[in-house]
Design a protein around this motif. Structure first.
Motif, PDB file in Angstrom:
ATOM      1  N   GLU A 197       1.094  -1.178   0.187  1.00  0.00           N
ATOM      2  CA  GLU A 197       0.104   0.152  -0.152  1.00  0.00           C
ATOM      3  C   GLU A 197       0.499   1.150   0.008  1.00  0.00           C
ATOM      4  N   SER A 198       2.348   1.074   0.308  1.00  0.00           N
ATOM      5  CA  SER A 198       3.149   2.973   0.630  1.00  0.00           C
ATOM      6  C   SER A 198       4.332   1.742   0.495  1.00  0.00           C
ATOM      7  N   GLY A 199       4.298   1.323  -0.322  1.00  0.00           N
ATOM      8  CA  GLY A 199       5.904   1.342  -1.070  1.00  0.00           C
ATOM      9  C   GLY A 199       7.280   1.445  -0.156  1.00  0.00           C
ATOM     10  N   ILE A 200       6.696   1.124   1.722  1.00  0.00           N
ATOM     11  CA  ILE A 200       7.383   0.744   2.178  1.00  0.00           C
ATOM     12  C   ILE A 200       7.718  -0.115   3.182  1.00  0.00           C
ATOM     13  N   ASP A 201       9.744  -0.589   3.144  1.00  0.00           N
ATOM     14  CA  ASP A 201       9.516  -1.955   3.407  1.00  0.00           C
ATOM     15  C   ASP A 201       9.742  -1.611   5.301  1.00  0.00           C
ATOM     16  N   VAL A 202       9.573  -1.809   6.269  1.00  0.00           N
ATOM     17  CA  VAL A 202       9.066  -2.307   7.442  1.00  0.00           C
ATOM     18  C   VAL A 202       9.649  -2.832   8.346  1.00  0.00           C
ATOM     19  N   GLU A 203       9.376  -3.064  10.104  1.00  0.00           N
ATOM     20  CA  GLU A 203      10.275  -4.250  10.722  1.00  0.00           C
ATOM     21  C   GLU A 203       9.831  -4.001  11.794  1.00  0.00           C
ATOM     22  N   ILE A 204       8.975  -4.679  12.264  1.00  0.00           N
ATOM     23  CA  ILE A 204       7.634  -4.772  13.080  1.00  0.00           C
ATOM     24  C   ILE A 204       8.744  -4.647  14.465  1.00  0.00           C
ATOM     25  N   THR A 205       8.731  -3.996  15.592  1.00  0.00           N
ATOM     26  CA  THR A 205       8.749  -4.408  16.941  1.00  0.00           C
ATOM     27  C   THR A 205       8.083  -4.765  18.319  1.00  0.00           C
ATOM     28  N   GLY A 206       6.614  -4.742  17.359  1.00  0.00           N
ATOM     29  CA  GLY A 206       5.803  -5.018  18.365  1.00  0.00           C
ATOM     30  C   GLY A 206       4.817  -4.270  18.512  1.00  0.00           C
ATOM     31  N   ILE A 207       3.784  -4.403  19.369  1.00  0.00           N
ATOM     32  CA  ILE A 207       1.722  -4.464  19.203  1.00  0.00           C
ATOM     33  C   ILE A 207       1.082  -3.068  19.510  1.00  0.00           C
ATOM     34  N   VAL A 208       0.870  -2.191  19.096  1.00  0.00           N
ATOM     35  CA  VAL A 208       0.169  -1.528  19.616  1.00  0.00           C
ATOM     36  C   VAL A 208      -0.615  -1.547  20.389  1.00  0.00           C
ATOM     37  N   GLY A 209      -2.346  -2.475  19.444  1.00  0.00           N
ATOM     38  CA  GLY A 209      -3.143  -2.698  20.333  1.00  0.00           C
ATOM     39  C   GLY A 209      -4.289  -3.968  19.318  1.00  0.00           C
ATOM     40  N   ILE A 210      -4.921  -4.694  20.048  1.00  0.00           N
ATOM     41  CA  ILE A 210      -5.669  -5.355  19.378  1.00  0.00           C
ATOM     42  C   ILE A 210      -6.975  -4.726  19.185  1.00  0.00           C
ATOM     43  N   TYR A 211      -7.806  -4.352  18.547  1.00  0.00           N
ATOM     44  CA  TYR A 211      -9.326  -3.417  18.104  1.00  0.00           C
ATOM     45  C   TYR A 211      -9.954  -4.483  17.434  1.00  0.00           C
ATOM     46  N   THR A 212     -11.142  -4.559  18.230  1.00  0.00           N
ATOM     47  CA  THR A 212     -12.460  -5.330  18.051  1.00  0.00           C
ATOM     48  C   THR A 212     -14.026  -4.977  18.097  1.00  0.00           C
ATOM     49  N   ASP A 213     -13.690  -3.682  18.021  1.00  0.00           N
ATOM     50  CA  ASP A 213     -15.270  -2.763  18.534  1.00  0.00           C
ATOM     51  C   ASP A 213     -16.023  -3.623  17.876  1.00  0.00           C
ATOM     52  N   PRO A 214     -17.860  -3.901  17.824  1.00  0.00           N
ATOM     53  CA  PRO A 214     -18.424  -4.276  17.725  1.00  0.00           C
ATOM     54  C   PRO A 214     -19.364  -3.225  17.240  1.00  0.00           C
ATOM     55  N   ARG A 215     -19.266  -2.417  16.788  1.00  0.00           N
ATOM     56  CA  ARG A 215     -19.790  -1.092  16.388  1.00  0.00           C
ATOM     57  C   ARG A 215     -19.354  -0.925  16.102  1.00  0.00           C
ATOM     58  N   HIS A 216     -17.947  -1.153  15.292  1.00  0.00           N
ATOM     59  CA  HIS A 216     -16.868  -0.396  13.702  1.00  0.00           C
ATOM     60  C   HIS A 216     -17.454  -1.758  12.779  1.00  0.00           C
ATOM     61  N   VAL A 217     -17.853  -1.371  11.639  1.00  0.00           N
ATOM     62  CA  VAL A 217     -18.443  -2.276  10.814  1.00  0.00           C
ATOM     63  C   VAL A 217     -17.731  -1.606   9.260  1.00  0.00           C
ATOM     64  N   MET A 218     -17.426  -2.445   8.225  1.00  0.00           N
ATOM     65  CA  MET A 218     -17.221  -2.267   6.786  1.00  0.00           C
ATOM     66  C   MET A 218     -17.876  -2.422   6.260  1.00  0.00           C
ATOM     67  N   ALA A 219     -18.852  -1.572   4.986  1.00  0.00           N
ATOM     68  CA  ALA A 219     -19.603  -2.377   4.418  1.00  0.00           C
ATOM     69  C   ALA A 219     -19.721  -2.445   3.092  1.00  0.00           C
ATOM     70  N   TYR A 220     -18.875  -3.573   2.267  1.00  0.00           N
ATOM     71  CA  TYR A 220     -17.850  -3.390   0.824  1.00  0.00           C
ATOM     72  C   TYR A 220     -19.589  -3.187   0.206  1.00  0.00           C
ATOM     73  N   SER A 221     -19.004  -3.087  -1.413  1.00  0.00           N
ATOM     74  CA  SER A 221     -20.292  -3.194  -2.651  1.00  0.00           C
ATOM     75  C   SER A 221     -21.047  -4.660  -2.946  1.00  0.00           C
ATOM     76  N   ASP A 222     -19.173  -5.880  -2.436  1.00  0.00           N
ATOM     77  CA  ASP A 222     -20.308  -6.740  -2.379  1.00  0.00           C
ATOM     78  C   ASP A 222     -21.016  -7.778  -1.538  1.00  0.00           C
ATOM     79  N   GLY A 223     -21.335  -6.321  -0.982  1.00  0.00           N
ATOM     80  CA  GLY A 223     -22.771  -7.406   0.195  1.00  0.00           C
ATOM     81  C   GLY A 223     -21.565  -8.066   1.650  1.00  0.00           C
ATOM     82  N   GLU A 224     -20.908  -7.677   2.131  1.00  0.00           N
ATOM     83  CA  GLU A 224     -20.069  -8.130   2.732  1.00  0.00           C
ATOM     84  C   GLU A 224     -20.522  -6.979   3.731  1.00  0.00           C
TER      85      GLU A 224
END
Length: 156
Positions: A68-95
């Protein structure tokens, strides 16, 4: 494919899928965060996407950032885990996908900012300039948590 994000919206469609996904909070040496402008909704975001079969979740984070960005990265840790059921994404294919995202912390190790089919712009952004960009509240939460350098990952 078009995507509409809903957050705490009683009119939002009901979720019909959950997909393991990542986002990646990347800071450069000048304390700027790597952002992309998404082609599916026009909003600014940190790179990320869904896990593919056969890959470790950290590999997903590295791959999605590069794609997505062209940038190579090295992972150093975890910021967080985000699972809020009030946040949904609707796609044009019905998902309609309920949020499930592990936000990784990373630093750049190479590459040059470049766009893709998923990003119309790529830029390094100073923290004080974030308010001038259109960023979804859920994405802004991850960015803010990334800048906090918490001892323990956010779980929510």
């Amino acid at each position: 494919m078009a995507r509409t994000e809903y957050y705490d919206d009683p009119q939002a469609p009901k979720a019909n899928s959950i997909v393991p996904a990542v986002t990646v909070f990347v800071l450069d040496a000048q304390d700027r965060v790597l952002l992309i402008r998404r082609t599916d909704n026009g909003l600014w975001a940190i790179p990320g996407g869904a896990q593919d079969f056969g890959e470790y979740i950290a590999e997903t984070a590295v791959r999605e950032t590069k794609e997505e960005s062209g940038i190579d990265v090295e992972i150093t840790g975890i910021v967080g885990i985000y699972t809020d059921p009030r946040h949904v994404m609707a796609y044009s294919d019905g998902e309609v996908r309920q949020q499930f995202s592990i936000c990784f912390r990373a630093y750049p190790v190479g590459g040059e900012p470049s766009t893709s089919s998923e990003s119309s712009e790529v830029r390094w952004v100073r923290r004080e300039d974030l308010s001038s960009l259109s960023v979804h509240p859920s994405m802004r939460l991850r960015i803010d948590h990334g800048y906090e350098h918490r001892q323990e990952p956010y779980i929510g």
